[in-house]
Enzyme design. Structure first.
Site, PDB file in Angstrom:
ATOM      1  N   ARG A 147       1.132 -12.073  23.258  1.00 37.38           N
ATOM      2  CA  ARG A 147       2.356 -12.558  22.208  1.00 37.38           C
ATOM      3  C   ARG A 147       3.661 -12.110  23.283  1.00 37.38           C
ATOM      4  O   ARG A 147       3.714 -11.341  23.911  1.00 37.38           O
ATOM      5  CB  ARG A 147       2.428 -11.506  20.990  1.00 37.38           C
ATOM      6  CG  ARG A 147       3.689 -11.780  20.234  1.00 37.38           C
ATOM      7  CD  ARG A 147       3.559 -11.313  19.118  1.00 37.38           C
ATOM      8  NE  ARG A 147       3.803  -9.673  19.078  1.00 37.38           N
ATOM      9  CZ  ARG A 147       4.821  -8.970  19.258  1.00 37.38           C
ATOM     10  NH1 ARG A 147       6.176  -9.363  19.751  1.00 37.38           N
ATOM     11  NH2 ARG A 147       4.868  -7.568  19.235  1.00 37.38           N
ATOM     12  N   GLU A 152       1.341 -10.757  10.936  1.00 39.51           N
ATOM     13  CA  GLU A 152       0.226 -10.391  11.942  1.00 39.51           C
ATOM     14  C   GLU A 152      -1.041 -10.647  11.336  1.00 39.51           C
ATOM     15  O   GLU A 152      -2.105 -10.686  12.297  1.00 39.51           O
ATOM     16  CB  GLU A 152       0.577  -8.847  12.355  1.00 39.51           C
ATOM     17  CG  GLU A 152      -0.236  -8.317  13.433  1.00 39.51           C
ATOM     18  CD  GLU A 152       0.011  -6.788  13.860  1.00 39.51           C
ATOM     19  OE1 GLU A 152      -0.799  -6.419  14.646  1.00 39.51           O
ATOM     20  OE2 GLU A 152       1.037  -6.509  13.325  1.00 39.51           O
ATOM     21  N   SER A 183       7.452 -11.629  17.122  1.00 35.51           N
ATOM     22  CA  SER A 183       6.482 -11.215  16.067  1.00 35.51           C
ATOM     23  C   SER A 183       7.641 -11.258  14.692  1.00 35.51           C
ATOM     24  O   SER A 183       6.953 -11.851  13.552  1.00 35.51           O
ATOM     25  CB  SER A 183       6.000  -9.990  16.348  1.00 35.51           C
ATOM     26  OG  SER A 183       6.713  -8.807  16.453  1.00 35.51           O
ATOM     27  N   HIS A 193      -0.918  -2.028  19.972  1.00 24.68           N
ATOM     28  CA  HIS A 193       0.371  -2.639  19.372  1.00 24.68           C
ATOM     29  C   HIS A 193       0.166  -3.879  18.432  1.00 24.68           C
ATOM     30  O   HIS A 193       0.844  -3.760  17.314  1.00 24.68           O
ATOM     31  CB  HIS A 193       1.253  -2.906  20.640  1.00 24.68           C
ATOM     32  CG  HIS A 193       2.749  -3.199  20.008  1.00 24.68           C
ATOM     33  ND1 HIS A 193       3.595  -2.316  19.505  1.00 24.68           N
ATOM     34  CD2 HIS A 193       3.325  -4.263  20.291  1.00 24.68           C
ATOM     35  CE1 HIS A 193       4.679  -2.943  19.176  1.00 24.68           C
ATOM     36  NE2 HIS A 193       4.657  -4.110  19.785  1.00 24.68           N
ATOM     37  N   GLU A 209      14.076  -9.370  27.019  1.00 26.82           N
ATOM     38  CA  GLU A 209      12.859  -8.820  27.257  1.00 26.82           C
ATOM     39  C   GLU A 209      11.842  -9.361  28.237  1.00 26.82           C
ATOM     40  O   GLU A 209      11.960 -10.528  28.735  1.00 26.82           O
ATOM     41  CB  GLU A 209      12.038  -8.247  25.903  1.00 26.82           C
ATOM     42  CG  GLU A 209      13.309  -7.678  25.056  1.00 26.82           C
ATOM     43  CD  GLU A 209      12.384  -6.958  23.794  1.00 26.82           C
ATOM     44  OE1 GLU A 209      10.877  -7.100  23.669  1.00 26.82           O
ATOM     45  OE2 GLU A 209      13.046  -6.722  22.788  1.00 26.82           O
ATOM     46  N   LYS A 231       0.787  -1.179   0.045  1.00 26.06           N
ATOM     47  CA  LYS A 231       0.057   0.096  -0.083  1.00 26.06           C
ATOM     48  C   LYS A 231       0.851   1.413  -0.003  1.00 26.06           C
ATOM     49  O   LYS A 231       0.416   2.363  -0.536  1.00 26.06           O
ATOM     50  CB  LYS A 231      -1.011  -0.116   1.185  1.00 26.06           C
ATOM     51  CG  LYS A 231      -2.044   1.250   1.217  1.00 26.06           C
ATOM     52  CD  LYS A 231      -2.913   0.942   2.308  1.00 26.06           C
ATOM     53  CE  LYS A 231      -2.649   0.783   3.572  1.00 26.06           C
ATOM     54  NZ  LYS A 231      -3.731   0.678   4.375  1.00 26.06           N
TER      55      LYS A 231
END
Length: 539
Positions: free
Chosen positions: A372, A361, A377, A337, A117, A30
């Site tokens: 998640r 996603e 991701s 998010h 993380e 796009k």
């Protein structure tokens, strides 16, 4: 075989590169080729490459974060295929950061720099350019794509899937000049990302309006897990503020309330490194208790030189917002998010519609469950893109394990407000046309943020569904019109899914049903009874 891939993030680019070795590939995107959520990813890629780590440990952390709702097969695929896919990136030249620390070779068996993380039990997040991992990967994949024989159509917006005899046989798009165009295909791979702009505050780029998932819904594909929307805990709480990576907390930054207290220690044993849904709700509670004032992310305990070197992009962003985060805390707040739900697929990206695959996603393999795990991701995009590209040559199984469940039974949505109005725009000037296009997006975002957001209840969800059903759109002509249609489609289905799940699980938090119901299904799936996309009849 002619394959049309929609989207140019890590999943779309990887699929295009892989598939181009055997097929005629057209990639539709796009925006510009590098416009994707991938380019905004800061933290890195979670992968069990170190000698101290293993696929089984990565799987265990993924399941914990997913609140018991992840599909075991999808998680196993992600974590076992992951190391090979990251080595592919290294071979392509992604400049992952290295460390000169001699202990790294002893501990990990290599010199890759690693971060940690939330909800990870190991330091396994590899990163590039400090806090610009996604941009580094995107650049490398775009360069690799240009060396393949792939037709690239930039600034070309997906409007609908073309369906013939129940199978997807192409896409309808608006081209660079805004003109409608049909592209025939033997297979269509959706890699179009999420729908962060369902909400007022999001970490997502402007292109994240759910075009692919909405087109699949209108075509009659099964969608699943739409109620599970992840809110990142730390978006810089200033106008147009961006994401502040979880890796900052992984390096030792803490969250403080208006009185300077570390409030997360009273919320979860892992404090700032609890799963994202827990931290986001903890921040929301603290903000509510202090009358709406943002909490502060305090990185002043870290060595200033290290902070600037490790997070150069965030240092620039916080300075631009007027803060010196080496000396003071910066205000943060949760923001939409990531969508755990999407088009239901099997582990090879196949959907309920023959000829249609989905990855990244936009897809729902079940790998993320209800929440998640941080930095999974990018790995998901890599792993399932390769599997989908390889599946293009394979025969379609008689029975698919959609979202990991061969017995997945989607609920057929028959209510006119949920299907027909959501997907068949009212002609401009018609009697039901009550608002203009610009107002619809604002109305959708207000409803979703206020009533289908971080915290939900029956009263808010019921009124949200009513208000969303009352919204109407004129016949779409331009890109923004089609984006608004997609957002309205997905808002209605998401509100329905959130109302249906009468429990709290992972990112779906119901204040009127605060506990998790062990008897509740791991996944709710949905399909439109009468697919609004016209079914083509062969000549």
């Amino acid at each position: 075989m002619h394959v049309v891939i929609v989207g140019s993030g890590i999943a779309g680019l990887t699929a295009a590169i892989r598939a181009s070795a055997r097929h005629d590939v057209t990639l539709v995107t796009k925006g510009a080729l590098a416009d994707s959520a991938t380019a905004y990813a800061q933290g890195g890629v979670a992968v069990a490459l170190g000698a101290d780590d293993s696929s089984s440990l990565h799987q265990a952390d993924t399941h914990v974060a997913a609140a018991g709702s992840a599909d075991a097969r999808a998680v196993e695929v992600l974590c076992t295929d992951g190391p090979a896919r990251v080595r592919d990136l290294l071979s392509l030249g992604v400049p992952f950061d290295r460390t000169a620390d001699p202990s790294s070779l002893d501990r990990y068996g290599d010199d890759l720099a690693r971060g940690r993380e939330a909800a990870h039990g190991r330091w396994r997040v590899v990163h590039a350019d400090g806090d610009a991992t996604g941009a580094a990967i995107e650049r490398t994949l775009v360069d690799a794509l240009h060396r393949r024989h792939v037709t690239i159509l930039e600034r070309t917006c997906l409007t609908d899937l073309v369906v013939r005899d129940g199978a997807v046989v192409g896409v309808d798009v608006l081209d660079l000049l805004g003109e409608p165009r049909r592209i025939d295909a033997d297979a269509v791979v959706l890699a179009s990302g999420g729908a962060g702009h369902l909400y007022r505050e999001t970490t997502n780029p402007l292109v994240a309006t759910g075009d692919g998932a909405a087109a699949a819904w209108r075509a009659g594909a099964v969608l699943a897990d739409l109620e599970f929307v992840q809110f990142h805990p730390t978006r810089l709480a200033v106008p147009d503020g961006g994401l502040v990576s979880e890796a900052v907390r992984g390096e030792g930054a803490v969250l403080r309330d208006a009185h300077g207290r570390r409030f997360m220690t009273a919320v979860h044993p892992d404090a700032e490194l609890a799963p994202r849904d827990v931290v986001a709700r903890g921040i929301a509670s603290a903000v509510r208790d202090q009358g709406g004032e943002p909490v502060l992310l305090d990185a002043t305990g870290l060595d200033p030189a290290f902070l600037v070197r490790r997070f150069p992009g965030l240092t620039r962003a916080t300075r631009a917002a007027g803060f010196d985060w080496t000396r003071e805390g910066v205000p943060v707040a949760p923001a939409a998010h990531y969508s755990m739900g999407g088009v239901a697929t099997d582990a090879e990206g196949r959907t309920s519609l023959p000829g249609l695959l989905a990855i990244g996603e936009v897809a729902c393999t079940g790998v993320h469950g209800a929440n998640r795990l941080a930095s999974n991701s990018l790995l998901e995009g890599l792993v399932f893109a390769v599997r989908a590209a390889d599946a293009l040559d394979a025969p379609r199984p008689d029975r698919l394990r959609l979202r990991g469940d061969a017995g997945l039974h989607p609920t057929t949505v028959t209510d006119a407000a949920d299907v027909i109005r959501a997907s068949r725009p009212t002609p401009s000037g018609g009697a039901a046309h009550r608002t203009d296009v610009v107002d619809v997006r604002q109305a959708v975002q207000s409803v979703m943020t206020d009533r289908v957001g971080l915290l939900r209840d029956a009263t808010g969800l019921a009124s949200a569904r009513c208000d969303l059903a009352a919204l109407t759109l004129p016949e779409p002509t331009g890109v923004r019109d089609h984006e608004d249609r997609a957002l309205l489609d997905l808002a209605r289905i998401t509100a329905l899914a959130a109302e249906t799940r009468t429990e709290s699980r992972g990112a779906h938090a119901r204040t009127d049903h605060p506990d998790t119901d062990p008897s509740a299904p791991a996944s709710y799936a949905w399909v439109a009874q009468h697919a609004p996309v016209p079914q083509e009849v062969p000549a």
